[in-house]
Design a protein around this motif. Structure first.
Motif, PDB file in Angstrom:
ATOM      1  N   MET A  42      81.784  -2.271 -49.730  1.00 23.12           N
ATOM      2  CA  MET A  42      80.721  -1.211 -49.713  1.00 23.12           C
ATOM      3  C   MET A  42      81.066  -0.378 -48.525  1.00 23.12           C
ATOM      4  N   SER A  43      81.079   0.984 -48.725  1.00 20.81           N
ATOM      5  CA  SER A  43      81.574   2.029 -47.650  1.00 20.81           C
ATOM      6  C   SER A  43      80.184   2.103 -46.628  1.00 20.81           C
ATOM      7  N   ASP A  44      80.543   2.658 -45.489  1.00 20.90           N
ATOM      8  CA  ASP A  44      79.375   2.930 -44.718  1.00 20.90           C
ATOM      9  C   ASP A  44      78.472   3.875 -45.299  1.00 20.90           C
ATOM     10  N   ASP A  45      79.040   4.638 -45.933  1.00 23.32           N
ATOM     11  CA  ASP A  45      78.137   5.753 -46.421  1.00 23.32           C
ATOM     12  C   ASP A  45      77.155   5.395 -47.456  1.00 23.32           C
ATOM     13  N   ASP A  46      77.788   4.173 -48.094  1.00 20.08           N
ATOM     14  CA  ASP A  46      76.598   3.808 -49.325  1.00 20.08           C
ATOM     15  C   ASP A  46      75.618   2.716 -48.682  1.00 20.08           C
ATOM     16  N   GLU A  47      75.565   2.325 -47.440  1.00 27.11           N
ATOM     17  CA  GLU A  47      74.768   1.458 -46.885  1.00 27.11           C
ATOM     18  C   GLU A  47      73.413   2.164 -47.021  1.00 27.11           C
ATOM     19  N   PRO A  48      73.100   3.123 -46.220  1.00 27.22           N
ATOM     20  CA  PRO A  48      71.738   3.619 -46.450  1.00 27.22           C
ATOM     21  C   PRO A  48      71.095   3.698 -47.667  1.00 27.22           C
ATOM     22  N   SER A  49      71.866   4.232 -48.686  1.00 21.84           N
ATOM     23  CA  SER A  49      71.349   4.271 -50.086  1.00 21.84           C
ATOM     24  C   SER A  49      70.929   2.925 -50.793  1.00 21.84           C
ATOM     25  N   LYS A  50      71.852   1.930 -50.284  1.00 23.43           N
ATOM     26  CA  LYS A  50      71.568   0.559 -50.852  1.00 23.43           C
ATOM     27  C   LYS A  50      70.260   0.002 -49.956  1.00 23.43           C
ATOM     28  N   GLN A  51      70.133   0.452 -48.872  1.00 24.95           N
ATOM     29  CA  GLN A  51      69.095  -0.243 -48.379  1.00 24.95           C
ATOM     30  C   GLN A  51      67.688   0.417 -48.749  1.00 24.95           C
ATOM     31  N   LEU A  52      67.794   1.758 -49.148  1.00 27.65           N
ATOM     32  CA  LEU A  52      66.435   2.615 -49.631  1.00 27.65           C
ATOM     33  C   LEU A  52      66.303   1.874 -50.936  1.00 27.65           C
ATOM     34  N   GLN A  53      67.191   1.592 -51.845  1.00 25.92           N
ATOM     35  CA  GLN A  53      66.654   0.826 -53.121  1.00 25.92           C
ATOM     36  C   GLN A  53      66.366  -0.509 -52.776  1.00 25.92           C
ATOM     37  N   SER A  54      66.985  -1.149 -51.949  1.00 24.26           N
ATOM     38  CA  SER A  54      66.319  -2.670 -51.731  1.00 24.26           C
ATOM     39  C   SER A  54      64.711  -2.426 -51.407  1.00 24.26           C
ATOM     40  N   ASN A  55      64.413  -1.357 -50.243  1.00 28.82           N
ATOM     41  CA  ASN A  55      63.077  -1.355 -49.837  1.00 28.82           C
ATOM     42  C   ASN A  55      62.243  -1.036 -51.003  1.00 28.82           C
ATOM     43  N   LEU A  56      62.534  -0.024 -51.865  1.00 25.22           N
ATOM     44  CA  LEU A  56      61.779   0.323 -52.886  1.00 25.22           C
ATOM     45  C   LEU A  56      61.372  -0.671 -53.940  1.00 25.22           C
ATOM     46  N   ARG A  57      62.568  -1.504 -54.177  1.00 28.51           N
ATOM     47  CA  ARG A  57      62.342  -2.983 -55.041  1.00 28.51           C
ATOM     48  C   ARG A  57      61.222  -3.559 -54.384  1.00 28.51           C
ATOM     49  N   ASP A  58      61.238  -3.903 -52.957  1.00 26.92           N
ATOM     50  CA  ASP A  58      60.154  -4.862 -52.347  1.00 26.92           C
ATOM     51  C   ASP A  58      58.923  -4.146 -52.210  1.00 26.92           C
ATOM     52  N   SER A  59      58.668  -2.681 -52.364  1.00 27.41           N
ATOM     53  CA  SER A  59      57.436  -2.019 -52.038  1.00 27.41           C
ATOM     54  C   SER A  59      56.581  -1.773 -53.192  1.00 27.41           C
ATOM     55  N   ILE A  60      57.494  -1.149 -54.408  1.00 22.51           N
ATOM     56  CA  ILE A  60      56.536  -0.498 -55.446  1.00 22.51           C
ATOM     57  C   ILE A  60      55.627  -1.378 -56.070  1.00 22.51           C
ATOM     58  N   SER A  61      55.878  -2.715 -56.345  1.00 22.59           N
ATOM     59  CA  SER A  61      54.918  -3.354 -57.348  1.00 22.59           C
ATOM     60  C   SER A  61      53.899  -3.344 -56.282  1.00 22.59           C
ATOM     61  N   ARG A  62      53.891  -3.696 -55.062  1.00 20.88           N
ATOM     62  CA  ARG A  62      52.648  -3.884 -54.147  1.00 20.88           C
ATOM     63  C   ARG A  62      51.809  -2.404 -54.134  1.00 20.88           C
ATOM     64  N   ALA A  63      52.698  -1.407 -54.102  1.00 18.42           N
ATOM     65  CA  ALA A  63      52.181   0.077 -54.076  1.00 18.42           C
ATOM     66  C   ALA A  63      51.279   0.534 -55.170  1.00 18.42           C
ATOM     67  N   LEU A  64      51.830  -0.112 -56.422  1.00 19.21           N
ATOM     68  CA  LEU A  64      51.209   0.166 -57.771  1.00 19.21           C
ATOM     69  C   LEU A  64      49.867  -0.492 -57.782  1.00 19.21           C
ATOM     70  N   SER A  65      49.927  -1.818 -57.202  1.00 22.78           N
ATOM     71  CA  SER A  65      48.771  -2.625 -57.370  1.00 22.78           C
ATOM     72  C   SER A  65      47.682  -2.247 -56.176  1.00 22.78           C
ATOM     73  N   THR A  66      47.971  -1.880 -55.259  1.00 22.76           N
ATOM     74  CA  THR A  66      47.088  -1.275 -54.297  1.00 22.76           C
ATOM     75  C   THR A  66      46.532   0.095 -54.533  1.00 22.76           C
ATOM     76  N   ARG A  67      47.278   0.920 -55.207  1.00 17.13           N
ATOM     77  CA  ARG A  67      47.035   2.249 -55.515  1.00 17.13           C
ATOM     78  C   ARG A  67      46.999   3.019 -54.144  1.00 17.13           C
ATOM     79  N   ARG A  68      47.899   2.719 -53.031  1.00 15.83           N
ATOM     80  CA  ARG A  68      48.019   3.249 -51.888  1.00 15.83           C
ATOM     81  C   ARG A  68      49.230   4.251 -51.763  1.00 15.83           C
ATOM     82  N   PRO A  69      49.158   5.230 -50.854  1.00  8.40           N
ATOM     83  CA  PRO A  69      50.484   6.089 -50.406  1.00  8.40           C
ATOM     84  C   PRO A  69      51.698   5.262 -50.324  1.00  8.40           C
ATOM     85  N   LEU A  70      52.720   5.914 -50.457  1.00 10.71           N
ATOM     86  CA  LEU A  70      54.020   5.349 -50.298  1.00 10.71           C
ATOM     87  C   LEU A  70      54.923   6.185 -49.431  1.00 10.71           C
TER      88      LEU A  70
END
Length: 362
Positions: A1-29
């Motif tokens: 993985m290149s250095d330029d790809d790392e922030p994008s991977k981090q973003l996707q990982s965090n979204l995977r962790d956050s979206i389910s709970r955000a949807l269940s709580t109906r709170r801002p993301l």
């Protein structure tokens, strides 16, 4: 993985962790799209008031500067580049992130489908073409707080579809109109006590955008705040002030009628001077927090960028942590934490969201 790809991977990982709970709580993301001050604020549409956008969230893109350099006045005077590549590099990638959030919202009862949609590549053959028609965008609005090009970055903004409404501070709005790029560009109105006055089409009636600034106090409105207010009976707000703002100027928010509860405060920690004060830093942030009692204090505009030009020789930057600011306040006032207003700070959820991280504002 290149250095330029790392922030994008981090973003996707965090979204995977956050979206389910955000949807269940109906709170801002809230999602940090670079290491500096570009944000995506996704606010749930109230079930009792379906939005015209036909989606689960209303998505606001704030101060987009994704790649390339920025310069004010002239390169020999001031020029900067991101030190760390942004989590998303193009507006198309921002669109993909939002599309992924919306697709996850449609299938939030199916975990397997979420993993498929919110992955390394958000683009999918399963996208509902009725959800976004040709020429439309997943971005519901762009907000620009200043005319300085690290906030009003022309090269990034020209990638945004012409149909997306742009709301900006007065000078920024005037300059953006001159580009003849967008169909709708409006000045963000000054807050005058009732947030509902700032809920104007094409915004939904449950959401308002206003600018908190003392008239005439700052010619460039450098130290001001943008307030995103939402709700029906009880209003909440996310207040964005990348350079800081005097607590006195925020008093109308604390005294607002109807009452506004500050859910999130975006205020930086770094004290930056160039002769005059540029970024007001952590100590000012403590005063603002004391007034607003925000549930979350999120750091912003604290990236130490690669710089060039005359300005870079004279910048005076003090990097201060939240803990150091608290300790300094205790020393300066000669008080212990217990039994003082500083004790309330122990309960503040300070978040230093890194490039590509997201936070549910619960």
């Amino acid at each position: 993985m290149s250095d330029d790809d790392e922030p994008s991977k981090q973003l996707q990982s965090n979204l995977r962790d956050s979206i389910s709970r955000a949807l269940s709580t109906r709170r801002p993301l809230l999602t940090h799209l670079n290491a500096d001050t570009t944000w995506l604020l996704s606010i749930p549409n109230p079930p009792s008031s379906p939005s015209a956008n036909g989606r689960t969230y209303w998505h606001i893109l704030v101060d987009p500067w994704l790649r390339g350099g920025q310069s004010d006045v002239a390169p020999f005077f001031s020029q900067q580049w991101h030190k760390e590549p942004s989590a998303v590099q193009t507006i198309e990638e921002v669109e993909d992130v939002i599309r992924g959030i919306e697709e996850a919202a449609r299938v939030d009862e199916n975990d397997e489908a979420q993993e498929t949609i919110i992955g390394v590549d958000c683009r999918s053959d399963d996208v509902d073409v009725e959800q976004i028609r040709e020429g439309e965008s997943w971005i519901d609005a762009v907000v620009i707080c200043h005319e300085f090009t690290d906030h009003m970055h022309k090269e990034t903004l020209l990638e945004v579809r012409k149909s997306v409404p742009v709301f900006a501070a007065p000078t920024a709005a005037s300059r953006i109109r001159a580009w003849k790029q967008f169909e709708f560009v409006a000045e963000i109105p000054r807050f005058k006590g009732d947030w509902r006055d700032s809920s104007r089409a094409p915004l939904p009636d449950w959401l308002g955008l206003s600018r908190v600034a003392y008239a005439g106090a700052d010619l460039l409105y450098y130290h001001q705040a943008i307030m995103v207010t939402f709700g029906m009976k009880e209003a909440e707000a996310v207040i964005y002030t990348p350079h800081g703002i005097s607590p006195t100027d925020l008093e109308p928010v604390a005294k607002a009628d109807p009452t506004i509860s500050t859910l999130g405060l975006l205020h930086g920690l770094q004290d930056i001077r160039l002769g005059a004060q540029l970024n007001m830093g952590a100590h000012n942030g403590l005063k603002v927090q004391r007034l607003l009692k925000a549930k979350y204090w999120i750091g912003t505009h604290d990236e130490i960028k690669k710089g060039g030009g005359i300005v870079s020789w004279f910048l005076d930057r003090k990097v201060i942590t939240f803990k150091e600011a608290i300790e300094r306040e205790k020393e300066e006032h000669g008080v212990a934490l217990k039994g003082t207003w500083l004790e309330d700070m122990a309960d503040v959820q300070f978040e230093a969201l890194r490039n590509g991280e997201s936070l549910i504002l619960e």
